[in-house]
Design an enzyme around this catalytic site. Structure first.
Site, PDB file in Angstrom:
ATOM      1  N   GLU A 306       0.835  -1.210   0.000  1.00  0.00           N
ATOM      2  CA  GLU A 306       0.000   0.000   0.000  1.00  0.00           C
ATOM      3  C   GLU A 306       0.864   1.251   0.000  1.00  0.00           C
ATOM      4  O   GLU A 306       0.511   2.257  -0.631  1.00  0.00           O
ATOM      5  CB  GLU A 306      -0.946  -0.010   1.196  1.00  0.00           C
ATOM      6  CG  GLU A 306      -1.829  -1.245   1.319  1.00  0.00           C
ATOM      7  CD  GLU A 306      -2.497  -1.641   0.022  1.00  0.00           C
ATOM      8  OE1 GLU A 306      -3.053  -0.763  -0.670  1.00  0.00           O
ATOM      9  OE2 GLU A 306      -2.452  -2.830  -0.317  1.00  0.00           O
ATOM     10  N   GLU A 328      -1.068  -1.999 -10.273  1.00  0.00           N
ATOM     11  CA  GLU A 328      -0.740  -3.142  -9.424  1.00  0.00           C
ATOM     12  C   GLU A 328       0.594  -3.800  -9.777  1.00  0.00           C
ATOM     13  O   GLU A 328       1.327  -4.239  -8.893  1.00  0.00           O
ATOM     14  CB  GLU A 328      -1.866  -4.177  -9.478  1.00  0.00           C
ATOM     15  CG  GLU A 328      -3.207  -3.661  -8.972  1.00  0.00           C
ATOM     16  CD  GLU A 328      -3.176  -3.213  -7.519  1.00  0.00           C
ATOM     17  OE1 GLU A 328      -2.180  -3.472  -6.821  1.00  0.00           O
ATOM     18  OE2 GLU A 328      -4.157  -2.593  -7.075  1.00  0.00           O
ATOM     19  N   TYR A 394      -1.366  -8.390 -10.964  1.00  0.00           N
ATOM     20  CA  TYR A 394      -0.237  -8.190 -10.056  1.00  0.00           C
ATOM     21  C   TYR A 394       1.035  -8.841 -10.587  1.00  0.00           C
ATOM     22  O   TYR A 394       2.058  -8.168 -10.760  1.00  0.00           O
ATOM     23  CB  TYR A 394      -0.563  -8.780  -8.680  1.00  0.00           C
ATOM     24  CG  TYR A 394      -1.666  -8.096  -7.941  1.00  0.00           C
ATOM     25  CD1 TYR A 394      -1.387  -7.150  -6.958  1.00  0.00           C
ATOM     26  CD2 TYR A 394      -2.998  -8.378  -8.213  1.00  0.00           C
ATOM     27  CE1 TYR A 394      -2.408  -6.514  -6.272  1.00  0.00           C
ATOM     28  CE2 TYR A 394      -4.028  -7.747  -7.531  1.00  0.00           C
ATOM     29  CZ  TYR A 394      -3.729  -6.818  -6.561  1.00  0.00           C
ATOM     30  OH  TYR A 394      -4.739  -6.185  -5.892  1.00  0.00           O
TER      31      TYR A 394
END
Length: 605
Positions: A306, A328, A394
């Site tokens: 984050e 991501e 991701y």
């Protein structure tokens, strides 16, 4: 304040596509929270500048759960102080939203002329707003409410241009009952105790999905010069103990790699298990699920991820949800650069091995030709972008960024490139071609050798080809941690019962969480086993470990029918499964073998 130019057409497949007619300078929310009836009521003010002639209507993303009461507008500097009442209608758009079509007065609207549109409304039961009764909170003493906007939910929080292509600054005024603390994803806040009013200001432009709010019985402890931990009182000491002074350390490492942290505050709020994702990178205030506190290693990874979004995703944002990997994939690469600098190459390679194993597990289930495995998945207008949130976003995105780093010739040189990338595009929304063009400008020697067309590694194949990544980074630096895992797996994979004396030479009580997770994931790949000796060896050890380990062990129990252990499955589910159900943003895994763990199954958007 920097203003985002009007975005190019074609970036609005998940939006009503009116944003290309206007520049949004600022939005203001004025809301009153009513916990008794679970409603927010108040108004929204949009500061808009038309950028095209002849604009006769404003179309905003909305939701059937929003009750629109009235809409009016003002034209500052026109000499008319009384607002003009506007007519409007609500049109169907998709199953996750509607179109609020507002007629504008022709005499008041002209290119470059600021207008202020005010929408008075009440929220009801939309997907962005989660009202928790007290029994669903951690302390079970007071109710709590939070919002979750990713990716297209905030249209049920307030009417907006619900696309990452549009950014603006925002302010908010929130009125609450006594004893309730309000937090928002804002750089500044004020509180009037007498009036029970909280005021917030976000001085940097952000997309609509990053406007977030939480309100309830929340307390805080400062854990660094620019970070504090917020939580319900019963969780606070545990959260502070787990994080300690780490947040400032991680911020410092990230700044050395990618340049200054742009958001001022880096606070964290821990939310109850009903929070529908693991963590959300709301600027200045990360939302994270409290159950992650059980595992220090997963907590570390999720918070660092984050933090990485402060540069990749929040400062520079994907302009379309079809290119979510720009957020991501880059954030995952940045997260691993931070962990490599802070904890060493071996730790990062181990964590990466766990994730890439999951990627290939998903590919075995879906097949190499499944379009979901593309980095850029094309979807038709109206398709919910949340359905495209998956592990490829991701990990395949990470592999492409790692390939770019390898092409640059030196990881430090690529760090410098990423610093320049942030400096060039901060507070803007970009498409993949922006990143690629900037990369080739920064490395002209690669452009001159037609690096985008190298056979088998063509950039177009990376972006639009299905299947596994054409390149994966070398993980041999993690061998000291991954080799014992593989050796133990091979002992258990024999058709007959393994040599228990050889098995017991591996002391799993000294292993890290990621080592045990890698072991169990790989054993699940080969389940059911031909024997049941595994239960006798590890049941008591795994039962005392964190939820990331337990959920995998209990899958082993089910798939291998270790009957004496089955009551533990029910107990685990009763403890960890949210009454609302959980969806996935962070490290989504659609594979039934194994399904995602708690911190991966509750949806770094």
């Amino acid at each position: 304040t920097p203003q985002t130019p009007p975005p190019a057409p074609g970036r609005f497949r998940s939006s009503v596509r009116a944003a290309d007619c206007f520049r949004l300078n600022h939005l203001h929310l004025d809301l009153r929270l009513n916990f008794a009836v679970k409603e927010m009521s108040g108004w929204l003010v949009l500061d808009l500048v038309p950028v095209q002639p002849g604009v006769q209507s404003l179309v905003l993303d909305s939701h059937p759960s929003l009750l629109i009461h009235s809409i009016d507008c003002k034209v500052p500097g026109s000499g008319q102080e009384d607002p003009m009442s506007l007519t409007y209608r609500v049109d169907p758009f998709t199953d996750y939203g509607s179109a609020l079509n507002i007629s504008l007065p022709e005499a008041a609207v002209g290119p470059g002329r600021l207008i202020q549109v005010t929408v008075r409304y009440t929220t009801t039961d939309g997907p962005a707003i989660w009202w928790l009764d007290s029994e669903l909170t951690c302390g079970q003493s007071r109710p709590l409410v939070f919002t979750q906007g990713h990716s297209v939910c905030n249209r049920s929080f307030f009417p907006c241009f619900d696309t990452p292509a549009v950014k603006s600054t925002y302010t908010a005024t929130v009125r609450v009952p006594d004893g309730v603390t309000v937090l928002m994803s804002a750089s500044r806040s004020l509180y009037s105790k007498q009036d029970r009013v909280f005021q917030f200001s976000m001085e940097h432009p952000v997309p609509s999905y990053l406007v977030a709010l939480v309100a309830g019985e929340l307390q805080h402890v400062d854990v660094g010069p620019r970070s504090r931990v917020w939580a319900e009182p019963c969780l606070l000491s545990c959260a502070v103990q787990k994080l300690g002074g780490s947040v400032e350390r991680w911020l410092g490492v990230a700044e050395e790699l990618f340049g200054p942290y742009l958001w001022g505050r880096c606070d964290i709020v821990f939310l109850p298990p009903s929070f529908p994702i693991v963590a959300m990178e709301n600027p200045c205030l990360t939302f994270i699920i409290a159950s992650i506190l059980e595992s220090s290693e997963f907590l570390l990874i999720d918070v660092i991820h984050e933090i990485a979004h402060g540069w990749f995703g929040n400062a520079v944002t994907n302009a379309t949800w079809e290119e979510m990997w720009l957020s991501e994939g880059l954030a995952t690469y940045a997260q691993r650069r931070i962990t490599t600098e802070a904890y060493g190459e071996a730790f990062t390679c181990l964590e990466t091995a766990v994730r890439l194993d999951a990627l290939h597990r998903q590919l075995r289930l879906l097949g190499d030709n499944n379009p979901v495995s593309k980095l850029q998945v094309k979807f038709e207008p109206g398709v919910n972008p949340s359905t495209l949130m998956n592990l490829f976003t991701y990990e395949k995105g990470f592999c492409f960024v790692s390939y770019l780093s390898q092409l640059s010739g030196d990881v430090r040189r690529f760090d410098s490139f990423l610093r320049d990338y942030i400096s060039e595009f901060k507070f803007k929304s970009v498409v993949a071609q922006d990143l690629i063009d900037f990369f080739l400008r920064c490395f002209p020697e690669l452009r001159d050798t037609a690096v985008t067309q190298r056979e088998g590694l063509e950039f177009d194949r990376w972006l639009n080809g299905s299947g596994p990544p054409p390149y994966e980074p070398d993980l041999s630096g993690g061998g000291a941690l991954t080799r014992p895992v593989q050796d133990l797996c091979e002992l258990w994979r024999t058709g007959d019962a393994p040599d228990l004396q050889a098995v017991m030479t591996f002391d799993l009580s000294t292993w890290s969480t990621f080592q045990i997770v890698l072991f169990l994931d790989r054993m699940l790949d080969h389940s059911p086993l031909a024997h049941g000796a595994l239960s006798g060896c590890y049941s008591s050890l795994f039962d005392g470990l964190n939820a990331e380990v337990q959920i995998r062990w209990l899958q082993m129990v089910v798939r291998n029918t270790f009957y004496p252990e089955l009551p533990r499955v029910r107990a685990f589910l009763q403890k960890h499964v949210s009454p609302h159900g959980n969806t996935t943003k962070h490290y989504v895994n659609v594979t039934p073998n194994p399904p995602p763990p708690p911190s991966s199954s509750v949806m770094d958007i």
